[in-house]
Design a protein around this motif. Structure first.
Motif, PDB file in Angstrom:
ATOM      1  N   ALA A  68      48.235  80.474  33.330  1.00 56.34           N
ATOM      2  CA  ALA A  68      48.626  80.489  34.742  1.00 56.34           C
ATOM      3  C   ALA A  68      49.804  81.432  34.966  1.00 56.34           C
ATOM      4  O   ALA A  68      49.803  82.230  35.915  1.00 56.34           O
ATOM      5  CB  ALA A  68      48.981  79.070  35.196  1.00 56.34           C
ATOM      6  N   LEU A  72      49.057  84.674  37.119  1.00 55.74           N
ATOM      7  CA  LEU A  72      49.515  84.477  38.496  1.00 55.74           C
ATOM      8  C   LEU A  72      50.847  85.161  38.757  1.00 55.74           C
ATOM      9  O   LEU A  72      51.122  85.587  39.874  1.00 55.74           O
ATOM     10  CB  LEU A  72      49.625  82.976  38.810  1.00 55.74           C
ATOM     11  CG  LEU A  72      48.319  82.181  38.751  1.00 55.74           C
ATOM     12  CD1 LEU A  72      48.592  80.708  39.039  1.00 55.74           C
ATOM     13  CD2 LEU A  72      47.293  82.742  39.745  1.00 55.74           C
ATOM     14  N   ARG A  74      55.299  85.547  38.290  1.00 55.74           N
ATOM     15  CA  ARG A  74      56.507  84.810  38.631  1.00 55.74           C
ATOM     16  C   ARG A  74      56.542  84.315  40.081  1.00 55.74           C
ATOM     17  O   ARG A  74      56.892  83.166  40.338  1.00 55.74           O
ATOM     18  CB  ARG A  74      57.731  85.662  38.313  1.00 55.74           C
ATOM     19  CG  ARG A  74      59.068  84.929  38.495  1.00 55.74           C
ATOM     20  CD  ARG A  74      60.242  85.767  38.020  1.00 55.74           C
ATOM     21  NE  ARG A  74      60.300  85.812  36.561  1.00 55.74           N
ATOM     22  CZ  ARG A  74      59.857  86.818  35.826  1.00 55.74           C
ATOM     23  NH1 ARG A  74      59.324  87.890  36.390  1.00 55.74           N
ATOM     24  NH2 ARG A  74      59.949  86.786  34.513  1.00 55.74           N
ATOM     25  N   PRO A  75      56.198  85.136  41.087  1.00 54.95           N
ATOM     26  CA  PRO A  75      56.288  84.664  42.482  1.00 54.95           C
ATOM     27  C   PRO A  75      55.470  83.409  42.750  1.00 54.95           C
ATOM     28  O   PRO A  75      55.944  82.474  43.411  1.00 54.95           O
ATOM     29  CB  PRO A  75      55.756  85.861  43.293  1.00 54.95           C
ATOM     30  CG  PRO A  75      56.020  87.045  42.428  1.00 54.95           C
ATOM     31  CD  PRO A  75      55.801  86.566  41.023  1.00 54.95           C
ATOM     32  N   VAL A  76      54.232  83.374  42.219  1.00 62.20           N
ATOM     33  CA  VAL A  76      53.366  82.207  42.448  1.00 62.20           C
ATOM     34  C   VAL A  76      53.914  80.984  41.711  1.00 62.20           C
ATOM     35  O   VAL A  76      53.919  79.866  42.256  1.00 62.20           O
ATOM     36  CB  VAL A  76      51.922  82.514  41.990  1.00 62.20           C
ATOM     37  CG1 VAL A  76      51.047  81.261  42.136  1.00 62.20           C
ATOM     38  CG2 VAL A  76      51.338  83.662  42.797  1.00 62.20           C
ATOM     39  N   ILE A  77      54.381  81.167  40.471  1.00 65.95           N
ATOM     40  CA  ILE A  77      54.910  80.048  39.692  1.00 65.95           C
ATOM     41  C   ILE A  77      56.132  79.441  40.386  1.00 65.95           C
ATOM     42  O   ILE A  77      56.267  78.228  40.510  1.00 65.95           O
ATOM     43  CB  ILE A  77      55.280  80.512  38.260  1.00 65.95           C
ATOM     44  CG1 ILE A  77      54.025  80.954  37.495  1.00 65.95           C
ATOM     45  CG2 ILE A  77      56.015  79.406  37.505  1.00 65.95           C
ATOM     46  CD1 ILE A  77      52.979  79.874  37.319  1.00 65.95           C
ATOM     47  N   TYR A  78      57.018  80.297  40.877  1.00 61.04           N
ATOM     48  CA  TYR A  78      58.216  79.804  41.548  1.00 61.04           C
ATOM     49  C   TYR A  78      57.878  79.168  42.892  1.00 61.04           C
ATOM     50  O   TYR A  78      58.514  78.186  43.305  1.00 61.04           O
ATOM     51  CB  TYR A  78      59.231  80.946  41.725  1.00 61.04           C
ATOM     52  CG  TYR A  78      60.099  81.139  40.509  1.00 61.04           C
ATOM     53  CD1 TYR A  78      61.384  80.633  40.460  1.00 61.04           C
ATOM     54  CD2 TYR A  78      59.617  81.816  39.382  1.00 61.04           C
ATOM     55  CE1 TYR A  78      62.180  80.797  39.334  1.00 61.04           C
ATOM     56  CE2 TYR A  78      60.402  81.978  38.258  1.00 61.04           C
ATOM     57  CZ  TYR A  78      61.683  81.470  38.237  1.00 61.04           C
ATOM     58  OH  TYR A  78      62.464  81.623  37.120  1.00 61.04           O
ATOM     59  N   ARG A  79      56.876  79.713  43.574  1.00 59.82           N
ATOM     60  CA  ARG A  79      56.453  79.124  44.842  1.00 59.82           C
ATOM     61  C   ARG A  79      55.906  77.713  44.618  1.00 59.82           C
ATOM     62  O   ARG A  79      56.191  76.788  45.381  1.00 59.82           O
ATOM     63  CB  ARG A  79      55.392  80.009  45.503  1.00 59.82           C
ATOM     64  CG  ARG A  79      55.159  79.688  46.990  1.00 59.82           C
ATOM     65  CD  ARG A  79      54.149  80.645  47.602  1.00 59.82           C
ATOM     66  NE  ARG A  79      54.541  82.034  47.400  1.00 59.82           N
ATOM     67  CZ  ARG A  79      53.749  82.961  46.888  1.00 59.82           C
ATOM     68  NH1 ARG A  79      52.517  82.649  46.504  1.00 59.82           N
ATOM     69  NH2 ARG A  79      54.176  84.198  46.750  1.00 59.82           N
ATOM     70  N   PHE A  80      55.129  77.555  43.545  1.00 62.74           N
ATOM     71  CA  PHE A  80      54.611  76.219  43.231  1.00 62.74           C
ATOM     72  C   PHE A  80      55.748  75.266  42.857  1.00 62.74           C
ATOM     73  O   PHE A  80      55.769  74.109  43.290  1.00 62.74           O
ATOM     74  CB  PHE A  80      53.612  76.290  42.072  1.00 62.74           C
ATOM     75  CG  PHE A  80      53.153  74.936  41.595  1.00 62.74           C
ATOM     76  CD1 PHE A  80      52.224  74.210  42.322  1.00 62.74           C
ATOM     77  CD2 PHE A  80      53.680  74.365  40.435  1.00 62.74           C
ATOM     78  CE1 PHE A  80      51.810  72.949  41.905  1.00 62.74           C
ATOM     79  CE2 PHE A  80      53.273  73.109  40.012  1.00 62.74           C
ATOM     80  CZ  PHE A  80      52.335  72.400  40.751  1.00 62.74           C
ATOM     81  N   SER A  83      57.305  73.906  45.845  1.00 62.45           N
ATOM     82  CA  SER A  83      56.402  73.277  46.809  1.00 62.45           C
ATOM     83  C   SER A  83      56.460  71.758  46.712  1.00 62.45           C
ATOM     84  O   SER A  83      57.074  71.189  45.803  1.00 62.45           O
ATOM     85  CB  SER A  83      54.971  73.745  46.561  1.00 62.45           C
ATOM     86  OG  SER A  83      54.472  73.191  45.342  1.00 62.45           O
ATOM     87  N   GLN A  93      62.681  74.992  40.983  1.00 60.34           N
ATOM     88  CA  GLN A  93      62.978  76.354  40.536  1.00 60.34           C
ATOM     89  C   GLN A  93      64.033  76.372  39.437  1.00 60.34           C
ATOM     90  O   GLN A  93      63.953  77.171  38.507  1.00 60.34           O
ATOM     91  CB  GLN A  93      63.452  77.197  41.722  1.00 60.34           C
ATOM     92  CG  GLN A  93      63.724  78.651  41.360  1.00 60.34           C
ATOM     93  CD  GLN A  93      63.936  79.523  42.573  1.00 60.34           C
ATOM     94  OE1 GLN A  93      63.381  79.269  43.624  1.00 60.34           O
ATOM     95  NE2 GLN A  93      64.757  80.565  42.422  1.00 60.34           N
TER      96      GLN A  93
END
Length: 202
Positions: A68, A72, A74-80, A83, A93
């Motif tokens: 993942a 995906l 860094r941006p997607v991982i941090y967004r999740f 969330s 984060q």
């Protein structure tokens, strides 16, 4: 669901729960592997298979995180992490940043030692994926670290079978678990100091 699985431990549930624990689902491994080893001491399971299936589960869960993060980014991982779903998994984060910093400070060896560190163990595969670490090395180091952690928990559960009643097992594990976690932290610090000194000497 998880509580039901904890009450019906077998090799399949051990693998599944450790898979979840190595992703982002907050499943405490000490409440899975140690009780399984406790029952193994009573003849209901094989302690070596407990460690094996727990480690396979950890490898699978860590691979999910690795893939993942790698695909995906860094941006997607941090967004999740920020969330609602991330918070439900006790993720944020700051935790992801801490795991990245640990990985960056200690390099590939962090994949082994990170499996033994409180708050880092289930997240260390994320920075490995973000850094595009070679998957073969990642899997080898993850297996070593996970197997070491599960062996320690299994030894604890096996030992407790001789003097802890089953109805007091969970509370006793939590008590001993704190001592073990801090003891492991001390061992990790010593190991890191050894690697640093060795590297500087070279």
């Amino acid at each position: 669901m998880i509580s039901s699985l904890l009450n019906n431990l077998n090799y399949g549930t051990i693998l599944f729960l450790m898979l979840l624990e190595s992703t982002v689902v907050p499943v405490p491994s000490e409440l899975v592997v140690a009780p399984a080893a406790y029952h193994a001491a009573g003849g209901n399971l094989n302690v070596w298979l407990v460690i094996l299936f727990a480690t396979i589960g950890a490898d699978l869960g860590a691979t999910i995180n690795y893939v993942a993060a790698r695909w995906l980014g860094r941006p997607v991982i941090y967004r999740f992490a920020n969330s609602r779903w991330g918070r439900m998994c006790l993720l944020n984060q700051e935790k992801v940043e801490r795991s990245e910093q640990y990985f960056n400070n200690h390099g590939m060896v962090a994949t082994i030692t990170g499996r033994l560190v409180i708050g880092i163990r289930h997240l260390i595969s994320l920075p490995a994926g973000l850094a595009r670490m070679h998957y073969g090395k990642f899997l080898l180091y993850t297996t070593i670290g996970a197997a070491a952690w599960h062996a320690i928990l299994a030894a604890l559960g096996w030992y407790m079978h001789s003097f802890v009643p089953e109805n007091e097992l969970e509370a006793t594990i939590e008590l001993y678990g704190d001592y073990i976690k801090w003891g492991i932290v001390a061992l990790v610090v010593l190991a890191l100091l050894y690697f640093v000194i060795k590297k500087k000497r070279k």
